[in-house]
Scaffold this motif. Structure first.
Motif, PDB file in Angstrom:
ATOM      1  N   ILE A   1      13.100  -9.039  12.642  1.00 14.02           N
ATOM      2  CA  ILE A   1      13.023  -7.975  13.650  1.00 14.02           C
ATOM      3  C   ILE A   1      13.019  -6.632  12.935  1.00 14.02           C
ATOM      4  N   ASN A   2      12.020  -5.807  13.256  1.00 13.77           N
ATOM      5  CA  ASN A   2      11.986  -4.436  12.748  1.00 13.77           C
ATOM      6  C   ASN A   2      12.325  -3.522  13.915  1.00 13.77           C
ATOM      7  N   TYR A   3      13.360  -2.729  13.751  1.00 11.96           N
ATOM      8  CA  TYR A   3      13.782  -1.862  14.867  1.00 11.96           C
ATOM      9  C   TYR A   3      14.002  -0.433  14.386  1.00 11.96           C
ATOM     10  N   TYR A   4      13.440   0.495  15.143  1.00  8.87           N
ATOM     11  CA  TYR A   4      13.650   1.920  14.863  1.00  8.87           C
ATOM     12  C   TYR A   4      14.172   2.683  16.074  1.00  8.87           C
ATOM     13  N   THR A   5      13.593   2.406  17.265  1.00  8.74           N
ATOM     14  CA  THR A   5      13.890   3.220  18.449  1.00  8.74           C
ATOM     15  C   THR A   5      13.486   2.433  19.697  1.00  8.74           C
TER      16      THR A   5
ATOM     17  N   GLU B   1       3.779   7.097   4.252  1.00  3.88           N
ATOM     18  CA  GLU B   1       4.124   6.701   5.625  1.00  3.88           C
ATOM     19  C   GLU B   1       2.873   6.733   6.510  1.00  3.88           C
ATOM     20  N   TRP B   2       1.898   5.900   6.174  1.00  3.79           N
ATOM     21  CA  TRP B   2       0.701   5.669   6.979  1.00  3.79           C
ATOM     22  C   TRP B   2       0.051   6.977   7.433  1.00  3.79           C
ATOM     23  N   ALA B   3      -0.153   7.181   8.725  1.00  4.56           N
ATOM     24  CA  ALA B   3      -0.888   8.368   9.188  1.00  4.56           C
ATOM     25  C   ALA B   3      -0.169   9.672   8.830  1.00  4.56           C
TER      26      ALA B   3
ATOM     27  N   LEU C   1       3.290 -12.137   8.746  1.00  3.62           N
ATOM     28  CA  LEU C   1       2.749 -10.838   9.150  1.00  3.62           C
ATOM     29  C   LEU C   1       3.876  -9.836   9.309  1.00  3.62           C
ATOM     30  N   ASN C   2       3.599  -8.594   8.950  1.00  7.86           N
ATOM     31  CA  ASN C   2       4.499  -7.514   9.315  1.00  7.86           C
ATOM     32  C   ASN C   2       3.937  -6.795  10.540  1.00  7.86           C
ATOM     33  N   GLU C   3       4.699  -6.783  11.621  1.00  6.30           N
ATOM     34  CA  GLU C   3       4.377  -5.994  12.809  1.00  6.30           C
ATOM     35  C   GLU C   3       2.924  -6.148  13.255  1.00  6.30           C
ATOM     36  N   PRO C   4       2.537  -7.346  13.654  1.00  5.74           N
ATOM     37  CA  PRO C   4       1.155  -7.510  14.127  1.00  5.74           C
ATOM     38  C   PRO C   4       0.822  -6.604  15.317  1.00  5.74           C
TER      39      PRO C   4
ATOM     40  N   TYR D   1       1.330 -10.094   4.591  1.00  9.13           N
ATOM     41  CA  TYR D   1       0.397  -9.090   5.127  1.00  9.13           C
ATOM     42  C   TYR D   1       1.137  -7.913   5.728  1.00  9.13           C
ATOM     43  N   HIS D   2       1.056  -6.787   5.057  1.00  8.77           N
ATOM     44  CA  HIS D   2       1.615  -5.550   5.596  1.00  8.77           C
ATOM     45  C   HIS D   2       0.456  -4.550   5.706  1.00  8.77           C
ATOM     46  N   TRP D   3      -0.570  -4.947   6.487  1.00 11.66           N
ATOM     47  CA  TRP D   3      -1.593  -4.043   7.013  1.00 11.66           C
ATOM     48  C   TRP D   3      -2.780  -3.741   6.117  1.00 11.66           C
TER      49      TRP D   3
ATOM     50  N   LEU E   1      17.079  -2.571   4.672  1.00  9.75           N
ATOM     51  CA  LEU E   1      16.912  -1.140   4.942  1.00  9.75           C
ATOM     52  C   LEU E   1      15.455  -0.745   4.668  1.00  9.75           C
ATOM     53  N   TRP E   2      14.853  -0.024   5.610  1.00 10.42           N
ATOM     54  CA  TRP E   2      13.566   0.605   5.341  1.00 10.42           C
ATOM     55  C   TRP E   2      13.855   2.054   5.020  1.00 10.42           C
ATOM     56  N   SER E   3      13.660   2.479   3.787  1.00 11.93           N
ATOM     57  CA  SER E   3      12.971   1.785   2.740  1.00 11.93           C
ATOM     58  C   SER E   3      13.712   2.018   1.431  1.00 11.93           C
TER      59      SER E   3
ATOM     60  N   TYR F   1       0.831  -1.211   0.000  1.00 14.17           N
ATOM     61  CA  TYR F   1       0.000   0.000   0.000  1.00 14.17           C
ATOM     62  C   TYR F   1       0.868   1.265   0.000  1.00 14.17           C
ATOM     63  N   GLN F   2       2.079   1.163   0.495  1.00  7.85           N
ATOM     64  CA  GLN F   2       2.929   2.342   0.604  1.00  7.85           C
ATOM     65  C   GLN F   2       3.553   2.757  -0.723  1.00  7.85           C
ATOM     66  N   ILE F   3       3.619   1.833  -1.694  1.00  6.20           N
ATOM     67  CA  ILE F   3       4.302   2.187  -2.943  1.00  6.20           C
ATOM     68  C   ILE F   3       3.529   1.905  -4.223  1.00  6.20           C
TER      69      ILE F   3
END
Ligand code: FCB
Length: 478
Positions: free
Chosen positions: A305-309, A436-438, A174-177, A130-132, A428-430, A29-31
């Motif tokens: 693993i998805n990690y940002y902060t 970027e969603w919201a 799943l991505n980030e359930p 599934y990415h949302w 790498l994202w992305s 959905y993002q691209i």
């Protein structure tokens, strides 16, 4: 005899193990855009982004990066970056309109062509089921709060596997359930925008069950060498102090942020402390049926693993509202049962998302996850940063802040590998700036800049830096 001085060879680069897999990630959905083409039906994100006030500037994914039509150019870009792997997601409503019944030829054909293009370019395709983007029709029958959705997800996995399984050797379910359940049904900052803590917990269980059903479906349809993973945004939770009340706050967030997924997927069932913390919200005894936990525990080959902060937390303080607006502002908490836990922004630099930059968090997360799940290889399925990225007069983007972010996080990954973590790759994202969603198109995470008016792609300085990193299988010593 004079002693020969023993000098260690100067190490000026941190080398990754041979075979370490370097990639970049995106999501449908993002691209993709092409939201109403070739039989695709709306997803919850089409509906949500059309709901006034939900997405910055009223942005939608209708066109996005127009990747649906430009995928060939984008694969060429990937080749130029030297990517070894590309993680993309399949759009459920494109493949199986409405989330039920047979697959569409056109929907599957798009992904067949994309996968062929990638393989021709020597790039390993990594598909996320599934990415949302849940088909809106399934949201109308309850979405992830309905057990039925997990069964539908298993069927959809079979359709995808039958079409692509001969050529896609690594899948994530799943991505980030956590985001789907708690931002989608708890705080409501993501689609479908519901704000009921019981629904959020129900969604979490049905996402887990969906993961189990999809894993079984993939195993049944795919060749034996195929690898299956789930991608979790595990929260690296840190108590603000060693005060027992802060430690308990950290335990609670770890339970409802992490172990609600890793418990049943990897550790034999839902953790007792999570069930106790949330018993007043949902009746777990009726929600979790006999056999569910065994289904969710279907073995996986890798953990994404998805990690940002990191998440720095402390005990609730009377009169202080909990602050945790990491993915958008809401009056509703995404932490059922632990709504009053306080979140703190650590001192130091932040990205354009307002997220603190903390490579040590990635190191700690990799080490803790390795210790908790020995023998399970890890792959970083997302890591990256948003920065304003204003092009200079020559049209170039000198994103040294992103290079610094990537460099420091990769050094942390290298250190974790040296200390025993079995990390097999990094995505790498992305690849591209995207929806970027919201935050709509306000936040740019790409290694490649996208001009949304012209769809011109311009690799940023970070893209060139990443290409050199991949070529050398190493980063400079910091
Ligand atoms: C993750 C999502 C991804 C992107 C990054 C910034 O939570 O999986 O789609 O939005 O954050």
């Amino acid at each position: 005899m004079p002693e020969t001085p023993v000098t260690a060879p100067a190490v000026d680069r941190l080398s990754f193990p041979p075979g370490f897999l370097w990639g970049a990630a995106t999501a449908a959905y993002q691209i993709e855009g092409a939201a109403a083409e070739d039989g695709r039906t709306p997803s919850i994100w089409d509906t949500f982004s059309r709901t006034p006030g939900k997405v910055a500037n009223g942005d939608t994914g209708d066109i996005a990066c127009d990747h649906y039509h430009r995928y060939r150019t984008d694969v060429t870009l990937m080749s130029e970056l030297g990517l070894q792997a590309y993680r993309f997601s399949l759009s459920w409503p494109r493949i199986q309109p409405g989330g039920r019944g047979p697959a569409t030829f056109a929907g599957l054909d798009f992904y067949r062509r994309l996968v062929d293009e990638l393989l021709d370019a020597g790039i390993q395709p990594v598909a996320t089921l599934y990415h949302w983007d849940l088909p809106q029709a399934l949201e109308e029958t309850g979405g992830w709060t309905a057990r039925e959705t997990a069964e539908r997800f298993g069927e959809y996995a079979t359709l995808a596997a039958e079409a692509l399984g001969d050529r896609v050797a690594l899948w994530t379910t799943l991505n980030e359930p956590w985001c789907s359940a708690f931002l989608g049904y708890g705080s409501g900052v993501h689609a479908p925008g519901r704000t009921d803590p019981a629904d959020a917990l129900r969604a979490a269980h049905h996402l887990n069950l969906g993961h189990g059903r999809a894993t079984a479906a993939l195993r049944a349809a795919l060749p034996a060498h195929t690898q299956i993973a789930a991608s979790l945004n595990l929260h690296q939770v840190r108590p603000l102090t060693t005060d027992p009340a802060d430690l308990d706050a950290a335990r609670r967030i770890d339970a409802v942020g992490n172990r609600i997924f890793t418990g049943p997927m990897l550790s034999g069932g839902y953790p007792a402390d999570l069930l106790a913390d949330t018993a007043h919200i949902v009746d777990w005894n009726t929600l979790v049926r006999p056999g569910d936990e065994a289904a969710i525990a279907a073995p996986i080959d890798l953990l994404g693993i998805n990690y940002y902060t990191p998440a720095v937390v402390s005990a609730p303080t009377p009169g202080t509202a909990a602050v945790n607006h990491a993915h958008g502002e809401s009056d509703h908490s995404p932490w059922p049962g632990s709504e009053d836990v306080n979140f703190h922004l650590p001192p130091g630099d932040t990205t354009d998302m307002g997220w603190s930059i903390d490579p040590t968090g990635l190191y700690d997360l990799l080490m803790a996850t390795s210790r908790a799940h020995p023998g399970l290889p890890l792959v970083i399925t997302e890591n990256g940063a948003a920065f304003p990225d204003v092009p200079t007069e020559d049209g170039q983007i000198h994103d040294h802040d992103r290079i610094d972010y990537l460099h420091r996080h990769l050094a942390a990954v290298h250190r974790a590998i040296g200390d025993g973590a079995d990390v097999r790759g990094y995505f790498l994202w992305s690849l591209l700036d995207n929806f970027e969603w919201a935050y709509g198109y306000e936040k740019r995470f790409g290694a490649v800049h996208v001009d949304y008016t012209t769809q011109l792609r311009t690799p940023k300085a970070s893209a060139r830096w990443y290409a050199r990193t991949i070529g050398a299988n190493s980063v400079p010593v910091l």
